[in-house]
Design a protein around this motif. Sequence first.
Motif, short mmCIF file in Angstrom:
data_model
loop_
_atom_site.label_atom_id
_atom_site.label_comp_id
_atom_site.label_asym_id
_atom_site.label_seq_id
_atom_site.Cartn_x
_atom_site.Cartn_y
_atom_site.Cartn_z
N LEU A 173 0.97 -1.15 -0.01
CA LEU A 173 0.32 -0.11 0.32
C LEU A 173 1.18 1.22 -0.21
O LEU A 173 1.04 1.86 -0.69
CB LEU A 173 -1.06 -0.28 1.60
CG LEU A 173 -2.74 0.67 1.45
CD1 LEU A 173 -3.29 0.28 -0.07
CD2 LEU A 173 -3.20 0.25 2.03
N GLU A 174 1.94 1.39 0.38
CA GLU A 174 2.90 2.34 0.99
C GLU A 174 3.30 2.35 -1.17
O GLU A 174 3.80 3.85 -1.45
CB GLU A 174 4.14 2.18 1.87
CG GLU A 174 3.36 2.44 3.25
CD GLU A 174 4.34 2.08 3.63
OE1 GLU A 174 5.03 1.40 4.28
OE2 GLU A 174 4.33 2.67 5.06
N TYR A 205 1.20 4.47 -2.68
CA TYR A 205 0.72 6.23 -1.94
C TYR A 205 2.17 6.82 -3.12
O TYR A 205 1.95 7.99 -2.97
CB TYR A 205 0.62 5.90 -0.32
CG TYR A 205 -0.28 5.95 0.12
CD1 TYR A 205 -1.33 5.17 -0.50
CD2 TYR A 205 -0.10 5.28 1.51
CE1 TYR A 205 -2.41 4.62 0.30
CE2 TYR A 205 -1.24 4.82 2.17
CZ TYR A 205 -2.05 4.60 1.13
OH TYR A 205 -4.00 4.04 1.65
N ASP A 246 -3.44 19.61 -0.56
CA ASP A 246 -4.01 18.53 -0.18
C ASP A 246 -6.04 18.66 -0.28
O ASP A 246 -5.81 19.75 -0.49
CB ASP A 246 -4.67 17.79 1.42
CG ASP A 246 -2.98 17.38 2.59
OD1 ASP A 246 -2.07 17.23 1.35
OD2 ASP A 246 -3.38 17.36 2.80
N SER A 306 -9.13 14.68 0.35
CA SER A 306 -8.44 13.91 0.89
C SER A 306 -7.72 12.97 2.13
O SER A 306 -7.13 11.89 2.24
CB SER A 306 -6.88 14.65 1.55
OG SER A 306 -7.13 15.17 2.17
N ILE A 311 -7.59 5.13 1.95
CA ILE A 311 -6.45 4.32 0.94
C ILE A 311 -6.53 5.28 -0.50
O ILE A 311 -5.93 5.53 -0.45
CB ILE A 311 -7.32 2.90 0.56
CG1 ILE A 311 -7.49 1.85 1.92
CG2 ILE A 311 -6.58 2.36 -0.73
CD1 ILE A 311 -7.94 0.39 1.47
N PRO A 334 -5.18 9.07 0.30
CA PRO A 334 -3.76 9.14 0.18
C PRO A 334 -3.25 8.92 -1.30
O PRO A 334 -2.37 9.60 -1.80
CB PRO A 334 -3.31 8.56 1.10
CG PRO A 334 -4.51 8.36 1.77
CD PRO A 334 -5.79 8.47 1.29
N MET A 335 -3.87 8.40 -1.49
CA MET A 335 -3.65 7.74 -3.27
C MET A 335 -3.90 8.70 -4.23
O MET A 335 -2.54 9.55 -5.10
CB MET A 335 -4.20 6.64 -3.42
CG MET A 335 -3.03 5.42 -4.14
SD MET A 335 -4.32 4.52 -5.20
CE MET A 335 -4.04 2.97 -3.35
N LYS A 394 -3.89 13.01 -2.07
CA LYS A 394 -2.72 13.56 -0.62
C LYS A 394 -1.79 14.65 -2.28
O LYS A 394 -1.53 13.67 -2.07
CB LYS A 394 -2.80 12.86 0.22
CG LYS A 394 -2.48 13.48 1.48
CD LYS A 394 -2.49 12.89 3.09
CE LYS A 394 -2.10 13.21 4.06
NZ LYS A 394 -2.61 12.10 5.24
#
Lengths: 319, 348
Positions: free
Chosen positions: A4-5, A8, A136, A141, A145, A148-149, A152
């Motif tokens: 996930l990171e 992102y 943002d 934002s 999930i 942030p994708m 943000k």
Amino acid sequence: MSFLEVLYFIIPSAIFYAAPLIFTAIGGVFSERSGVVNIGLEGLMVMGAFIGILFNLMFVDTFGSMTPWYALIAAMLASGLFAVMHAVATISFRADQTISGVAINMLGVAIALFSVKMIYGKGQTDYIQERFIRDDIPYLSEIPILGPMFFKDVYGTSILALIVALLAWFVIYKTPFGLRLRAVGEHPMAADTMGVNVTKMRYIAVILSGALAGIGGAVYSQSISGEFSHSTINGQGFMALAAMIFGKWHPLGALGAALFFGFAQALSIVGGEIPYIDKVPSYFLHILPYVLTILAIAGFIGKANAPKASGVPYIKGKR
Amino acid sequence: MSNRVINILVPVISVILGLLVGAVIMLVSGYDPVKGYIALWNGIFGDAYNMGETVRQITPYLLSGLAVAFAFRTGLFNIGVEGQLIVGWFAAAYVGVAFDFPMYIHLPLAILAAAVAGGLWAFIPGLLKAKLQVHEVIVTIMMNYIALHTTNALIKVMSDGGDNTGTIHASASLKSAFFESMTDFSRLHYGIFIAIAMVVVMWFILEKTTTGFELKSVGFNQHASQYAGMNVQKNIILSMVISGVFAGLAGAMEALGTFQYASIKSGFTGIGFDGIAVALLGANTPLGIIFGATLFGALKYGALNMPNEAGIPVEIVSIVIAIIIFFVACGYVIRYFLEKTNKKKEAK
């Protein structure tokens, strides 16, 4: 880094690198839909990038943090004006559209570098102080999930690019203007018979493509490179052209293709910071966007997708 | 005025207009155009060294012009000459450095390697165009970037992380002691003979062979050619490959003649793109290409003298070249005016 990171990290970068391509590819869609091949996108983008930086450096004291946006408008106008040259050559003077485009590309780079050397006495400009900044988007934002994708730390210009793509879709498919544009690109004689002014439509489309490519160039130079030199744009216009073809001459298709190329470019630049991908030799990441483009064009789209009259000058009364 | 005269007049008028526009731009930008063009002239003809270097610059232009023109004659637009030139450059340099043979084997082998590399690089877009109708312009543009990154990576591997292949062996060099003594040690090399021989080869293929007839026929009308029993796909691939061979040879000129090595490049050489200009100005004919390559090669090299002598950025010549192409592309208008003035004269 969890999966996930990684997402992102890579998705915002992909959108970041895609934004200039989106603007320029949409410009290409307008031009080619009207039946004028515009390989000069690269040169128009170079011009936009140069004017953007020039305006930014000159007026940063006056406009402060809003400078990049005003510079965007200046670049849009300059490249729109520059595109008139392509329009006159291809529409009124019946020049070969590819060749005129090549001339525009050479001329764009030459004029920009000539001016840089004349004004700054060296091969590249200084770095700009005011760039486009990330922010943002309120409320959006905070979505889990997806927030942030996509929302943000996002550039205003990326949002603008998405809006332009949607707007282009609406204009081309839902308005009388768009219908005329497509008619002129498919069968100019039929359109002419029905009272559509072919010359006027094509002029508008080519100038629009120049203006959008100018925005694309200025976005690139003011968010990615931060200065202008001979290698600033370096093929972005051609990538946009490929995105337009990959997107089947459709604004939303071009948007998707541009995002895809943005992703490939992002991989080649930030790939070293991502687990597993950092093991891949940088060479493969460097050629990835280009190989993907060739594979995509060879694999996904056959022929006969281009507007029928694209590349052919319209000569009244000729069958 | 006959059609033939007009065909010659269009490029000549374009060149004159291009130079005029260049003068206006210099004037508007606050430079002295007379001084600028004198500096350009001196840069080309100033002394023996400059003249030698000018011819040296013309050599690869001849070949890149031929490459673009040859594909054009079959109706293909090979923007990939630049990439084919880069791989040819590397291939020739590699053979020149890695092997050690007597000259009569080594030099032809190095030249052949460049030709094969260029031909192979052009084979891919040719194949994609013939079999899948993929537009060659996009593929060749992408192949340019792949060529740039690939040769850079190969040079890095070859030199253990360095940025240069090292100098080629003398047995693969086109260097000419005779030209050096004649032109005050300019880098003029024997490659010019190869380039001129290739001009003849192009003329021979196109005008004197069945293959050439087929290639041109496909360029005029694919459907008619197919109906006449020609293999259109084969001709498209063949045309691209021959075009790539010319481009690869242009690379060999740089590797074996001018530079004697290949180094990592941050950007394109520009020779391939200028080949488009050469071909256009020369109307894709062998004789025209000699004219185009001489003009653009001389302009490009002579321009290097402009910053020193007149304080004008080199790019002014790139502007002039672009404007010339622009006017050649707009040949219809020049033609129109020529015919109009002609009719007026006849009416009187």
